[in-house]
Design an enzyme around this catalytic site. Structure first.
Site, mmCIF file in Angstrom:
data_model
loop_
_atom_site.group_PDB
_atom_site.id
_atom_site.type_symbol
_atom_site.label_atom_id
_atom_site.label_comp_id
_atom_site.label_asym_id
_atom_site.label_seq_id
_atom_site.Cartn_x
_atom_site.Cartn_y
_atom_site.Cartn_z
ATOM 1 N N SER A 12 -9.761 2.039 2.947
ATOM 2 C CA SER A 12 -8.907 2.832 2.076
ATOM 3 C C SER A 12 -7.888 1.994 1.300
ATOM 4 O O SER A 12 -7.255 2.487 0.374
ATOM 5 C CB SER A 12 -8.142 3.866 2.917
ATOM 6 O OG SER A 12 -7.268 3.225 3.838
ATOM 7 N N LYS A 47 0.861 -1.183 0.000
ATOM 8 C CA LYS A 47 0.000 0.000 0.000
ATOM 9 C C LYS A 47 0.898 1.234 0.000
ATOM 10 O O LYS A 47 1.928 1.261 0.683
ATOM 11 C CB LYS A 47 -0.904 -0.025 1.227
ATOM 12 C CG LYS A 47 -1.916 1.112 1.290
ATOM 13 C CD LYS A 47 -2.842 0.957 2.495
ATOM 14 C CE LYS A 47 -3.866 2.078 2.565
ATOM 15 N NZ LYS A 47 -4.790 1.920 3.722
ATOM 16 N N SER A 73 -10.091 -0.398 7.099
ATOM 17 C CA SER A 73 -9.506 -0.202 5.772
ATOM 18 C C SER A 73 -8.846 -1.430 5.172
ATOM 19 O O SER A 73 -8.437 -1.405 4.012
ATOM 20 C CB SER A 73 -8.495 0.955 5.805
ATOM 21 O OG SER A 73 -9.153 2.181 5.975
#
Length: 499
Positions: free
Chosen positions: A154, A79, A178
């Site tokens: 997210s 990420k 997330s």
């Protein structure tokens, strides 16, 4: 070898160790899929082809020299809020669009030392603020199950990349759901570990008391493989806890081997709270989650009723505390030291104002304003202090529940993946985290895994919540369930595409 992306981590490890294919071949396979198919998914911000091929060759050389480490040569991706030396680290924001990190986050260096091959950096909601991955400066991410829908957020890029067959596993972060919500939307397994289990050093902060790094995979066992090198104490992170790290893969394999063949969950008490099955829960999600709980019961588990804090109270508490911490954490992005700087500022005040207003997206600005208001002198006690007191009550309610059960089960999200550009108002979007945020406020571990599908074929997730430091128990409880079901083996439309 056109279907290598269909294999589990265990089978990929076996293939590498027994030289059925090399790391270079495996890496090339995944890079080819990314270059061919990610144009319509948009899961990657940065693809590091040169670095990946070099790392893959080094892994093959290490194996030829006798190194048979478990993760050696396995492709993965991070990420884009984990600092990665020499690569862009943007946190999905314009304000960091040219920032190349001079150092590695602890989990990045740990995973690299374990021999895994980083293919690049994954798209995400800007500064991890969002539940749909539409707030990224680099464009929305599309769900590989249905490209017209969101992947969740997210960590939407991480979930989409794994679900599309671009990487076998990926890192993510979880501040209020997330990892778990994108795992639910994309038909994956995703674990948010106990707070303090995984170092946050080098992870761009959203809300420091809530953020925790975790993993995505197609199964609990896949997640366990990647979590192993990530977990452990780090003196550079003041919130990291010095505590022995279990062997997650060995633990879940041992638990499965020792379990009764017909009633593997005999003695397991699963807590179910009516608060998780109330207003706003989609009927298909409700039915699939209840069916999964029925399967647990048929496999020997006992379902017990527990009570937890009303999720609406939890939601209000979270959206007071998280923006307050974000307001403080993001004050460092001022246009002076690094990141985006506006052109031709009139003075220092103009530099600050324009750099931040031009560099931050709408959702980030909204949360900074909310947080600054909550921390202001006139409202600090009325809002922030009161929310901290409620946070203690939320933790106590979980502690009381765990006196009656071993794990708590709930839907991961109130709906399946919704359409892109749905133009949800902020409150409606925030309600998408209603079942996940309590875990972060309490610092507990939780895992989401596939529990079924809607009539239109969209994945639905089941969330299991554990007591502090029960990460291994959660992985085992999910793993054994997955040995008796096949939801996690289903492939997205994109993953089924050949190239």
């Amino acid at each position: 070898m056109s279907d290598l992306h269909h294999l589990s981590i265990a089978k990929l490890v076996d293939g590498l160790q027994n030289q059925h294919f090399s790391s270079v071949e495996l890496t090339d396979h995944f890079l080819k899929r990314i270059n061919t198919l990610d144009k319509k998914v948009n899961s990657f911000i940065t693809i590091d082809e040169e670095g990946a091929r070099q790392a893959a060759q080094q892994a093959d050389d290490r194996r030829s020299a006798g190194d048979n480490s478990v993760l050696l040569g396995l492709p993965m991706a991070h990420k884009d809020l984990f600092c990665t030396k020499g690569l862009l680290t943007t946190s999905g924001s314009k304000i960091l669009h040219n920032f190349v990190s001079p150092y590695d986050a602890t989990i990045v260096s740990n995973i690299r030392e374990a021999g895994a091959v980083c293919l690049g950096k994954l798209n995400m909601d800007e500064f991890a603020m969002g539940s749909d991955n539409e707030s990224s400066y680099y464009g929305a991410v599309h769900n590989p199950w249905d490209l017209s829908r969101v992947p969740g957020g997210s960590s939407g890029g991480s979930a989409a990349a794994v679900a599309a067959g671009f990487v076998p596993f990926a890192t993510g972060s979880d501040t209020g759901g997330s990892i778990r919500q994108p795992a639910s939307f994309c038909g994956l397994t995703g674990i948010k570990p106990t707070y303090g289990r995984v170092s946050r050093f080098g992870m761009i902060a959203y809300a420091s008391s809530l953020d925790q790094a975790g993993t995505f995979g197609r199964s609990a066992q896949d997640c366990a493989y990647l979590l192993q090198p990530m977990a452990g104490h780090d003196a550079r992170d003041a919130t990291s806890i010095k505590r022995d790290v279990p062997d997650y893969v060995a633990d879940l394999q041992s638990a499965a081997a020792q379990a009764d063949a017909d009633k593997p969950f005999s003695g397991l008490r699963i807590g179910v709270a009516k608060e998780y099955f109330g207003k706003g829960l989609d009927a298909e999600v409700d039915a699939n989650v209840r069916a999964a709980l029925k399967q647990y019961e048929e496999l020997g588990a006992t379902i017990v009723e527990v009570n937890i804090t009303d999720p609406e109270i939890t939601l209000a508490t979270y959206y007071m505390l998280a923006p307050a911490e974000a307001s403080s954490n993001l004050s460092r992005f001022d246009g002076v030291r690094f990141g985006y700087r506006c052109e031709d500022p009139k003075d220092l005040a103009d530099l600050y104002t324009r750099s931040r207003s031009e560099g931050f997206g709408v959702e980030v600005q909204r949360r900074i304003l909310m947080g600054t208001y909550a921390l202001s002198a006139g409202y600090f006690d009325a809002y922030y202090t009161k929310a901290q007191k409620v946070r203690r009550l939320i933790l106590q309610d979980f502690k009381n529940a765990f006196e009656k059960c071993d794990v708590i089960a709930s839907p991961t999200a109130p709906t399946a993946a919704y359409k892109l550009d749905a133009a949800l108002d902020p409150v409606t979007m925030y309600l998408g985290d209603v079942y996940t945020i309590g875990v972060n406020l309490a610092g507990l571990p939780a895992i989401s895994m596939p529990a079924g599908f809607t009539e239109s074929g969209l994945p639905i997730g089941l969330q299991l919540i554990g007591n502090h430091w029960d990460d291994s128990k959660l992985l085992s409880t999910a793993h054994i369930f997955q040995q008796h079901t096949d939801h996690h083996t289903k492939l997205s439309a994109t993953a089924q595409e050949s190239i």
